[in-house]
Design a protein around this motif. Structure first.
Motif, short mmCIF file in Angstrom:
data_model
loop_
_atom_site.label_atom_id
_atom_site.label_comp_id
_atom_site.label_asym_id
_atom_site.label_seq_id
_atom_site.Cartn_x
_atom_site.Cartn_y
_atom_site.Cartn_z
N HIS A 105 0.78 -1.18 0.06
CA HIS A 105 -0.09 0.03 0.03
C HIS A 105 0.87 1.18 -0.02
CE1 HIS A 105 -3.05 3.02 1.31
NE2 HIS A 105 -4.13 1.96 0.96
N PRO A 106 0.59 2.29 -0.67
CA PRO A 106 1.25 3.51 -0.86
C PRO A 106 1.47 4.21 0.54
CG PRO A 106 -0.12 3.58 -2.75
CD PRO A 106 -0.57 2.47 -1.96
N ALA A 107 0.53 3.96 1.43
CA ALA A 107 0.71 4.45 2.74
C ALA A 107 1.61 3.89 3.52
CB ALA A 107 -0.68 4.44 3.46
N ALA A 108 2.37 2.89 3.21
CA ALA A 108 3.11 1.83 4.00
C ALA A 108 4.64 2.47 3.53
CB ALA A 108 3.19 0.63 3.77
N ARG A 109 4.88 3.38 2.69
CA ARG A 109 6.26 3.88 2.21
C ARG A 109 6.87 4.49 3.44
NH1 ARG A 109 4.66 6.37 -3.72
NH2 ARG A 109 4.29 4.54 -4.63
N VAL A 110 6.36 5.30 4.00
CA VAL A 110 7.08 6.08 4.90
C VAL A 110 7.62 5.23 6.06
CG1 VAL A 110 5.00 6.95 6.38
CG2 VAL A 110 7.03 8.19 6.33
N HIS A 111 6.58 4.24 6.53
CA HIS A 111 6.68 3.41 7.57
C HIS A 111 7.88 2.45 7.19
CE1 HIS A 111 3.35 5.44 9.60
NE2 HIS A 111 2.64 5.09 8.43
N ALA A 153 17.24 9.31 5.94
CA ALA A 153 16.19 8.58 6.18
C ALA A 153 15.03 9.46 7.11
CB ALA A 153 15.99 7.40 7.10
N THR A 154 15.70 10.33 7.79
CA THR A 154 14.90 11.21 8.69
C THR A 154 14.63 12.47 7.39
OG1 THR A 154 15.99 10.93 10.78
CG2 THR A 154 15.05 12.80 10.39
N ARG A 155 15.35 12.78 6.82
CA ARG A 155 14.99 13.92 5.99
C ARG A 155 13.94 13.66 4.75
NH1 ARG A 155 18.35 18.46 5.46
NH2 ARG A 155 18.03 18.47 3.08
N LEU A 156 14.34 12.00 4.43
CA LEU A 156 13.42 11.54 3.40
C LEU A 156 11.92 11.36 3.88
CD1 LEU A 156 13.24 10.59 0.60
CD2 LEU A 156 13.83 8.31 1.40
N ILE A 157 11.59 11.26 4.97
CA ILE A 157 10.19 10.98 5.53
C ILE A 157 9.61 12.15 5.31
CG2 ILE A 157 9.02 10.69 7.58
CD1 ILE A 157 11.15 8.51 8.67
N GLY A 159 9.51 14.17 2.84
CA GLY A 159 9.15 14.39 1.44
C GLY A 159 8.07 13.11 1.09
N VAL A 160 8.41 11.86 1.32
CA VAL A 160 7.46 10.78 1.29
C VAL A 160 6.11 11.14 2.06
CG1 VAL A 160 7.09 8.41 1.74
CG2 VAL A 160 9.35 9.04 1.49
N ARG A 161 5.97 11.91 3.05
CA ARG A 161 4.64 11.97 3.67
C ARG A 161 4.22 13.33 2.68
NH1 ARG A 161 5.99 13.02 10.05
NH2 ARG A 161 5.54 10.97 10.77
N ALA A 162 4.81 14.01 1.92
CA ALA A 162 4.17 14.95 1.04
C ALA A 162 3.72 14.46 -0.07
CB ALA A 162 5.25 16.08 0.70
N GLU A 166 10.10 10.00 -4.76
CA GLU A 166 10.12 8.56 -5.28
C GLU A 166 11.77 8.22 -5.59
OE1 GLU A 166 7.76 10.16 -6.31
OE2 GLU A 166 5.90 9.38 -5.83
N ARG A 167 12.40 9.16 -6.35
CA ARG A 167 13.56 9.29 -6.58
C ARG A 167 14.60 8.93 -5.57
NH1 ARG A 167 16.17 9.33 -11.48
NH2 ARG A 167 14.21 10.37 -12.55
N LYS A 168 14.53 9.77 -4.52
CA LYS A 168 15.19 9.79 -3.52
C LYS A 168 14.81 8.42 -2.61
CE LYS A 168 15.32 14.82 -2.98
NZ LYS A 168 15.12 16.15 -2.13
N THR A 169 13.72 8.09 -2.65
CA THR A 169 13.38 6.98 -1.72
C THR A 169 14.46 5.69 -2.50
OG1 THR A 169 11.41 7.47 -1.24
CG2 THR A 169 11.77 5.07 -1.28
N LEU A 170 14.36 5.79 -3.95
CA LEU A 170 15.10 4.55 -4.72
C LEU A 170 16.62 4.69 -4.21
CD1 LEU A 170 15.25 2.30 -6.77
CD2 LEU A 170 15.55 4.27 -8.51
N TRP A 171 17.14 5.80 -4.33
CA TRP A 171 18.49 6.02 -4.14
C TRP A 171 18.91 5.51 -2.50
CZ3 TRP A 171 21.75 5.69 -7.82
CH2 TRP A 171 21.49 6.31 -8.80
#
Length: 249
Positions: A105-111, A153-157, A159-162, A166-171
């Motif tokens: 589920h997309p909502a699981a990304r941040v977690h 990871a702290t900074r990326l969260i 962006g994911v919440r917004a 996606e690209r930063k998550t991949l990297w």
């Protein structure tokens, strides 16, 4: 008397336990955000916690009897097995339908990213370096790699919440996995035994004994599996605003 070695034990156990606790809480939050309900969320989190506790007890017992310890006169694959076995178990459990629905589920990304924040405790390798238990060529890359991933990871969260990044998550996932690969490669190549290529002083033997062996056998498998699951999750459609809002809870 509280010594530097006691501090190392404390930080290693704390770090490994923190990975498990934060992962269990993240799975619970992911299930709730994905709309599975609190009962299902509790079962998923508790199921992971139970499996992890059993494995943590098993790997600690194996380490206490020096099963993982590198040997001068042999090639011992058991440390690699101590990493691979829990990864395979966790990936198999992720295929349970109720769990798969949550993790995809997309909502699981941040977690799926949140547990990596704990990796800032890679400072334990620097303490081991100070105690002359590890060579600089292993300790510095392992420590700085973990700290960098934890900070990122702290900074990326955010962006994911917004609803993006996606690209930063991949990297983050690719670099996070590469960090583990590099650490394992140096650890094995600089270890006593027939496969030793890097002759460092000291060797990386302490990575295969307590307390440090708990990192590659009880913490890294969980974090590596989360990277794999996060990459799989990225195939889902981009979260719509309502889903992004749910992920904030």
């Amino acid at each position: 008397m509280f010594t530097a070695l006691s501090l190392l034990w404390f930080l290693v156990v704390l770090s490994v336990a923190a990975v498990a606790v934060v992962t269990a809480l993240s799975l619970y939050a992911a299930a709730v955000a994905a709309g599975s309900g609190r009962e299902v969320a509790r079962r998923i989190a508790a199921g992971f916690g139970l499996v992890w506790l059993v494995w943590a007890a098993v790997t600690t017992a194996l380490a206490a009897t020096h099963v993982y310890r590198f040997a001068e006169d042999a090639v011992k694959p058991w440390l690699a097995a101590g990493f691979a076995v829990p990864v395979m178990i966790l990936l198999a459990l992720s295929r349970i339908p109720a769990v798969t629905r949550v993790l995809s589920h997309p909502a699981a990304r941040v977690h799926l990213i949140r547990p990596h924040e704990v990796r800032i405790m890679g400072v334990v390798f620097l303490l081991a370096l100070a105690l002359r238990d590890l060579p600089p060529l292993f300790a510095w890359p392992a420590a700085l790699g973990d700290i960098a991933i934890g900070w990122s990871a702290t900074r990326l969260i955010r962006g994911v919440r917004a609803g993006g990044a996606e690209r930063k998550t991949l990297w983050l996932n690719l670099f996070g996995m590469l960090d583990f690969v590099v650490a394992f490669a140096i650890g094995i190549l600089a270890a006593p035994g027939r496969a030793q290529v890097l002759h460092l002083a000291p060797s990386t033997e302490q990575v295969s004994v307590l307390p440090l062996v708990l990192v590659p056998t009880a913490a890294v498998p969980v974090l590596f599996t989360l990277h794999v699951l996060s990459l799989a999750n990225s195939r889902a459609v981009a979260p719509i605003p309502a889903v992004a809002a749910a992920a904030r809870s």
